[in-house]
Motif scaffolding. Structure first.
Motif, PDB file in Angstrom:
ATOM      1  N   ARG A  96       0.847  -1.199   0.000  1.00  0.00           N
ATOM      2  CA  ARG A  96       0.000   0.000   0.000  1.00  0.00           C
ATOM      3  C   ARG A  96       0.882   1.248   0.000  1.00  0.00           C
ATOM      4  O   ARG A  96       2.026   1.216   0.478  1.00  0.00           O
ATOM      5  CB  ARG A  96      -0.910  -0.005   1.220  1.00  0.00           C
ATOM      6  CG  ARG A  96      -2.029  -1.053   1.131  1.00  0.00           C
ATOM      7  CD  ARG A  96      -2.956  -0.933   2.323  1.00  0.00           C
ATOM      8  NE  ARG A  96      -2.276  -1.288   3.556  1.00  0.00           N
ATOM      9  CZ  ARG A  96      -2.481  -2.433   4.227  1.00  0.00           C
ATOM     10  NH1 ARG A  96      -3.354  -3.321   3.783  1.00  0.00           N
ATOM     11  NH2 ARG A  96      -1.819  -2.696   5.332  1.00  0.00           N
ATOM     12  N   LEU A 141      -5.168   8.390  -2.299  1.00  0.00           N
ATOM     13  CA  LEU A 141      -4.225   7.295  -2.550  1.00  0.00           C
ATOM     14  C   LEU A 141      -3.565   6.768  -1.285  1.00  0.00           C
ATOM     15  O   LEU A 141      -3.132   5.615  -1.251  1.00  0.00           O
ATOM     16  CB  LEU A 141      -3.139   7.766  -3.536  1.00  0.00           C
ATOM     17  CG  LEU A 141      -3.612   7.960  -4.972  1.00  0.00           C
ATOM     18  CD1 LEU A 141      -2.492   8.564  -5.817  1.00  0.00           C
ATOM     19  CD2 LEU A 141      -4.069   6.631  -5.575  1.00  0.00           C
ATOM     20  N   ARG A 199      -3.732   3.172   0.037  1.00  0.00           N
ATOM     21  CA  ARG A 199      -4.370   2.298  -0.976  1.00  0.00           C
ATOM     22  C   ARG A 199      -3.313   1.569  -1.797  1.00  0.00           C
ATOM     23  O   ARG A 199      -2.167   1.998  -1.903  1.00  0.00           O
ATOM     24  CB  ARG A 199      -5.236   3.138  -1.945  1.00  0.00           C
ATOM     25  CG  ARG A 199      -6.304   3.988  -1.281  1.00  0.00           C
ATOM     26  CD  ARG A 199      -7.637   3.282  -1.125  1.00  0.00           C
ATOM     27  NE  ARG A 199      -8.188   2.724  -2.354  1.00  0.00           N
ATOM     28  CZ  ARG A 199      -8.953   3.407  -3.205  1.00  0.00           C
ATOM     29  NH1 ARG A 199      -9.242   4.686  -2.997  1.00  0.00           N
ATOM     30  NH2 ARG A 199      -9.432   2.816  -4.276  1.00  0.00           N
ATOM     31  N   ASP A 237      -2.985   0.336  -7.837  1.00  0.00           N
ATOM     32  CA  ASP A 237      -3.292  -0.225  -9.151  1.00  0.00           C
ATOM     33  C   ASP A 237      -3.757   0.910 -10.060  1.00  0.00           C
ATOM     34  O   ASP A 237      -4.134   1.990  -9.592  1.00  0.00           O
ATOM     35  CB  ASP A 237      -4.353  -1.322  -9.031  1.00  0.00           C
ATOM     36  CG  ASP A 237      -5.604  -0.819  -8.362  1.00  0.00           C
ATOM     37  OD1 ASP A 237      -6.451  -0.210  -9.061  1.00  0.00           O
ATOM     38  OD2 ASP A 237      -5.713  -0.984  -7.121  1.00  0.00           O
ATOM     39  N   THR A 250      -7.117   2.653  -9.383  1.00  0.00           N
ATOM     40  CA  THR A 250      -7.126   3.530  -8.212  1.00  0.00           C
ATOM     41  C   THR A 250      -6.387   4.836  -8.519  1.00  0.00           C
ATOM     42  O   THR A 250      -6.842   5.926  -8.148  1.00  0.00           O
ATOM     43  CB  THR A 250      -6.441   2.806  -7.030  1.00  0.00           C
ATOM     44  OG1 THR A 250      -7.087   1.557  -6.844  1.00  0.00           O
ATOM     45  CG2 THR A 250      -6.515   3.644  -5.772  1.00  0.00           C
ATOM     46  N   GLU A 310      -8.553   6.993 -10.704  1.00  0.00           N
ATOM     47  CA  GLU A 310      -9.669   7.580  -9.948  1.00  0.00           C
ATOM     48  C   GLU A 310      -9.178   8.786  -9.137  1.00  0.00           C
ATOM     49  O   GLU A 310      -9.801   9.849  -9.110  1.00  0.00           O
ATOM     50  CB  GLU A 310     -10.225   6.487  -9.021  1.00  0.00           C
ATOM     51  CG  GLU A 310     -11.350   6.900  -8.117  1.00  0.00           C
ATOM     52  CD  GLU A 310     -11.534   5.878  -6.974  1.00  0.00           C
ATOM     53  OE1 GLU A 310     -12.174   6.234  -5.990  1.00  0.00           O
ATOM     54  OE2 GLU A 310     -11.011   4.741  -7.083  1.00  0.00           O
TER      55      GLU A 310
END
Lengths: 333, 714
Positions: A256, A281, A284, A287, A290, A293
């Motif tokens: 992460r 982020l 998280r 990827d 993500t 987004e």
């Protein structure tokens, strides 16, 4: 001939005293932007106080991983400094992506921070410009704005900040050390040095007349951080960024994002810290979906114009690609 | 072909190289001139209308200011002279384009002139202007002639019928933008009057032409005008004739009765030096399924100024490149409120061949045929436009040689399928073409009693290496070492000679030098090789030789190849490699010829990806007018470049056998890159330059296509 006085100040106190005395006095660093503006008639100082030879010309690396960079350090010297290249490669890369070898040899750190927008209307005194002549109008909005900003603009000004170095500094949480005309010192994060145009585009920074940047402090980067500066421009050298990204990330054992910093260049009136994306982020897994987004969320506030609308998706793609490649690099290491 | 005694074809070092790199070479602005003064132009800030008042009081009050000129007090020019009205500087208060010279300050220092120019207050009566080129401009018309003397419209056969009957067709519109010739040395002039005689130290491409033009404008005999053009830091067509700043310097010198100098700033160059006209070109092709072209329709719409008709020969390559029976070619010009566009490297052919060679590539894709094979299949026996035989035509040889050297046979023709990491990779090619022009020239050669030689010719070296090439021609024709001869060029008084443009210098001047030298050798035989005390001198003129030359179609050809990569994330484009093979007769000076080709191909790359004068419709000028805004390829953009040429013997061209090469290398390079971009992405970009927004649109289209086929690109 248009005359102006030139003084090479012996120390910061003398420099500040000289500038404080006259409203038409300015500091001179390497002169790579100011002298151009004087030739173009955009700047017409009565007094030029040269601070490029003050003793603010050293780079100090501290044991805790932080660094102190003198305001008069030349861009080329900073880019080539071994400690900077090792600990803050993002900063070195940003400098090498800017200007030309000749310009970097003379341009200073403080001068780089305080360079002006290259908006064509700002630089052409035969045309209106709210930054140069408040209230005269902004022809860029209807005219040539391909290179200009999409974030943080106003109806009065859509100029973009041209510095690459400042983007790296903002990503690295750098702080400028200031000395006021009265000798008092204070610090301001580089990110907060600049103010957005709003309805006073002529005001670009929080600096008061006589304030002198003496140094830039770089805190130690997060442990294990991977960092990169990626600049997209039309020409492969000697061109301002259409969009640039300075990013530093560290990934925890679970894969992460433990720490993520993203700053953007070429898209805003100041180096733009992408805090919305960072928030999304942090913690998280990075990827591509993500990342995309988060980048989209950052750019949701963009107010593009017809000819720079391409910058919105380009910025999103560049953020995604930069962090994707950083994480991949980390994985390989 | 090369023997040790021969100089032609040997890589003689640039003869003026040492002078240039040591700074000894004097450029026009640098000639020491006593009593010099400086003129600074005041430029219009409107694009159309008239100047109603010039308030010079503040300017005149500044120290060092000698005078302020405007249309009310400037000396009168001979406006009957056959020159463009662009050169009628300060003859009327009318404003025809943004940036036009509407006043000027003469002062004793450059700084004073510049400051005073900023202090001149102008009032205008502006009128609405239009600077935007549109394909459907109602005022656009077909000019009688384009710049090469050909007709504005030409049709052989019946194009509409042939297109209707063609089993395979393409129809697309291509655009090229305003491009600015940006020589390193700006336009610069020193003007001096002495007892009715005018001397110019002027940066131009033809001192003789410059003298003729100035003589006409100022009502002087030609022998009362000397133009000295020792060294020139590039011209690219923009210095083909003197431009308005040179005329301004002469006017100013007339008024202040002292020598006056001017050198344009880079920013001034964009407004006061003509640009390459943008084009909107539609090309329709018809072909049989075996690739034989049956019809070509090529129309180009271009702007002109309101002062002068100027129509680039944009469709001229199309008139003779390929063997199609039905061909229609049209140029249309639309009058706009702009300065008159003019020549820029390979005028007309450069934008025209971008369009034609893109269209041929599109046809190859449509046919599923190799683009080289398609071109070879359409190779004509005779010039399809005129029916004349070619003096030489080695296009097919160039294509084959280039294909082999580039590794074309290994190419997978499928577009949009090669991926190297984040990069999409593609290769493309295009043909190059430029006419081989030769004009009459004179040359003088003199043998001195000490067995040295002096060659004099009104030629000029604009950085191309003409001095070196002509030295080699003379040395060979005389049969002596280059060290024993001195070449004098760069003065109008050296005799009739064409200008350095249209790639005609080497063939035109070379012929005259060769002829003079051979005649001198003959004459020396009468003296048993011993030069008499007074020396021997021969003047040659090639006018009659040219008239007697066989009536042939004369051209140069080439083939260019490129590999590009496109960043699939961002759309950034990089050119990995370019390769050109050219056929232009005998290459006289390999070292400087190689430089010429490298430079021209680099300019083609720059045109493909970077260069665009951004027309500002509101103000009527160019929004980008410096090198930070007008991007020319930098070293970092220039990939591995390979230049080759065929050993072409064209003995029907001229006795020296050399043809011009300056322009050939830029023609086709932009198309090769655009075709490679298509091969990389599968998407065609028809508008130059291919900057990132266009590249990203293509990537988006590519993903859409891939989505339809159900395969993700990313």
């Amino acid at each position: 001939m248009r005359e102006f006085a030139y003084v090479r100040a012996a120390d910061a106190a003398e420099a500040a005293a000289l500038v404080a005395e006259r409203p038409d006095a300015v500091y001179l660093g390497g002169g790579t932007n100011l002298v151009d503006l004087m030739k173009l008639g955009v700047a017409g100082p009565g007094l030029v106080v040269d601070v490029s030879r003050l003793d603010h010309d050293r780079i100090e690396h501290r044991a805790d991983g932080s660094a102190l960079i003198g305001a008069a350090v030349r861009n080329g010297e900073l880019a080539g400094d071994l400690g900077v290249r090792e600990r803050f490669p993002l900063l070195s890369q940003s400098l090498l992506a800017g200007a030309s070898g000749q310009l970097r040899t003379v341009a200073t750190v403080a001068g780089n921070l305080l360079q002006r927008t290259r908006c064509g209307y700002f630089q052409d005194v035969t045309k209106p410009c709210n930054k140069r002549e408040p209230g005269s109008g902004c022809p860029a909005i209807e005219g040539a704005h391909r290179d200009l900003a999409i974030l943080g603009t106003s109806e009065h000004c859509v100029a973009s900040h041209p510095s690459d170095m400042a983007v790296a500094l903002v990503a690295l949480d750098a702080v400028v050390r200031l000395r006021s005309a009265d000798g008092a010192t204070r610090t301001v994060p580089v990110e907060e040095l600049y103010v957005l145009p709003g309805d006073t585009p002529q005001r670009e920074t929080v600096l008061e007349h006589g304030d002198l940047i003496t140094a830039v402090e770089l805190p130690a980067p997060p442990p294990g951080a991977e960092m990169v500066y990626r600049k997209v421009r039309d020409r492969r050298s000697y061109a301002f960024a259409l969009v640039s990204v300075g990013a530093a990330v560290s990934v925890d054992e679970a894969g992460r994002l433990a720490d993520v910093r993203i700053a953007l260049g070429g898209v805003a009136p100041r180096p733009w810290r992408a805090r919305t994306a960072e928030e999304l982020l942090r913690g998280r897994r990075p990827d591509v979906a993500t990342l995309r987004e988060a980048a989209r969320a950052e750019l949701a506030a963009a107010r593009p114009l017809p000819d720079n609308a391409f910058k919105v998706d380009l910025t999103i793609d560049l953020i995604v690609a930069a962090i994707r490649d950083l994480v991949a690099r980390k994985d390989r290491a | 072909m090369t023997t040790v005694e021969q100089t032609i074809g040997a890589p003689l070092t640039r003869v003026d190289g040492p002078q240039k790199v040591t700074g000894e070479a004097l450029y026009s602005y640098e000639f020491p001139t006593p009593d010099i003064t400086y003129v600074w132009p005041v430029q219009s800030t409107i694009a159309r209308g008239r100047v109603t008042e010039v308030d010079a009081s503040a300017a005149l009050a500044l120290p060092g200011v000698l005078t302020v000129l405007d249309s009310g007090n400037a000396p009168r020019l001979n406006t009957d002279a056959e020159v463009s009205a662009d050169l009628f500087v300060l003859q009327s208060p009318e404003v025809a384009y943004h940036g036009q010279i509407v006043a000027a300050v003469v002062a004793t220092s450059l700084e004073s002139a510049r400051e005073a120019a900023a202090a001149v207050r102008l009032s205008y009566a502006p009128e609405p202007h239009d600077v935007v080129l549109r394909a459907d401009d109602e005022a656009a018309y077909v000019p009688e002639r384009v710049t090469d003397g050909g007709p504005g419209f030409e049709e052989r056969g019946d194009v509409e019928r042939a297109l209707a009957a063609a089993p395979v067709r393409t129809d697309a519109t291509y655009t090229t933008p305003v491009e600015h010739p940006s020589p390193m040395e700006p336009h610069a002039t020193i003007a001096s009057w002495q007892e009715g005689r005018l001397t110019l130290h002027d940066s131009n491409q033809g001192p003789r032409f410059a003298a003729q033009l100035m003589a006409g404008l100022f009502g002087l005999d030609l022998d009362a005008v000397e133009v000295v053009t020792e060294h020139v830091g590039g011209g690219f067509g923009s210095k083909g004739i003197p431009r308005s700043p040179a005329v301004l310097a002469v006017l100013a010198a007339q008024v202040v009765r002292r020598p006056v100098k001017i050198a344009l700033t880079r920013q001034q160059m964009f407004a006061l030096v003509p640009h390459r006209a943008p084009t909107i070109q539609r090309i329709r092709l018809g072909a049989e399924r075996d690739g034989r072209l049956t019809a070509i329709d090529h129309e180009s719409v271009q702007p002109r100024s309101r002062m002068l008709e100027f129509a680039d020969q944009t469709v001229s390559s199309t008139r003779m490149m390929y063997a199609a029976p039905d061909v229609r070619t049209t140029v249309k010009v639309a009058p706009l409120d702009i300065m008159t566009p003019a020549w820029f490297r390979a005028p007309g052919h450069t934008p025209g061949m971008f369009a034609l060679e893109s269209a041929i590539d599109e046809l190859a894709v449509e046919l599923g045929m190799d683009p080289i094979e398609l071109r070879i299949r359409n190779e004509p026996e005779l010039d399809p436009g005129t029916g004349k035989p070619f003096s030489s035509r080695s296009l097919v040889e160039c294509l084959r040689e280039g294909a082999e050297r580039f590794g074309w046979e290994r190419r997978d023709p499928a577009p949009g399928v090669r991926r190297e990491g984040r990069w999409l990779v593609g290769t493309g090619m295009a043909a190059s073409h430029h006419p081989d022009y030769t004009l009459p020239s004179t040359a003088t050669v003199r043998a001195e009693p000490d067995a040295t030689f002096v060659v004099r010719i009104g030629a000029v070296d604009i950085g191309t290496g003409a001095r070196t090439a002509l030295t080699q021609v003379a040395a060979d024709a005389l049969g002596v070492s280059p060290t024993r001869l001195r070449l004098e060029i760069g003065r109008a008084s050296l005799g009739v000679a064409p200008f350095a443009g249209g790639s005609m210098g080497t063939s035109s001047w070379g012929w005259a030098v060769h002829k003079a030298c051979r005649a001198l050798v003959e004459e020396m035989r009468g003296y048993a090789g011993v030069v008499p005390d007074g020396g021997l001198e021969v003047v040659a003129d090639t006018t009659e030789d040219l008239q007697e030359r066989a009536d042939l179609s004369r051209h140069t050809f080439g083939a260019q190849f490129a590999q590009v990569r496109v960043d699939a994330d961002t759309g950034e484009i990089r050119v990995d490699r370019m390769l050109g093979v050219f056929a232009a007769g005998r290459i006289l000076s390999p070292a400087t010829a190689r430089s010429q080709f490298l430079g021209a191909m680099t300019m083609g790359l720059s045109m493909a990806l970077l260069e665009v004068g951004e027309v500002d419709p509101a103000f009527g000028d160019f929004a980008n007018h410096d090198f930070a805004g007008y991007h020319i390829a930098a070293n970092a953009d220039v990939p591995k470049l390979e230049v080759h040429w065929l050993d072409e013997h064209d003995d029907r061209s001229n006795p020296v056998g050399g043809k011009g090469i300056g322009e050939l290398g830029i023609v086709g390079s932009a198309a090769a890159i655009a075709n490679a971009f298509h091969h990389a992405t599968g998407v065609r970009v028809r508008d130059l330059p291919i900057r990132i927004e266009r590249s990203r649109e293509a990537l988006r289209a590519m993903r859409d296509l891939a989505g339809e086929r159900g395969s993700g690109v990313r």
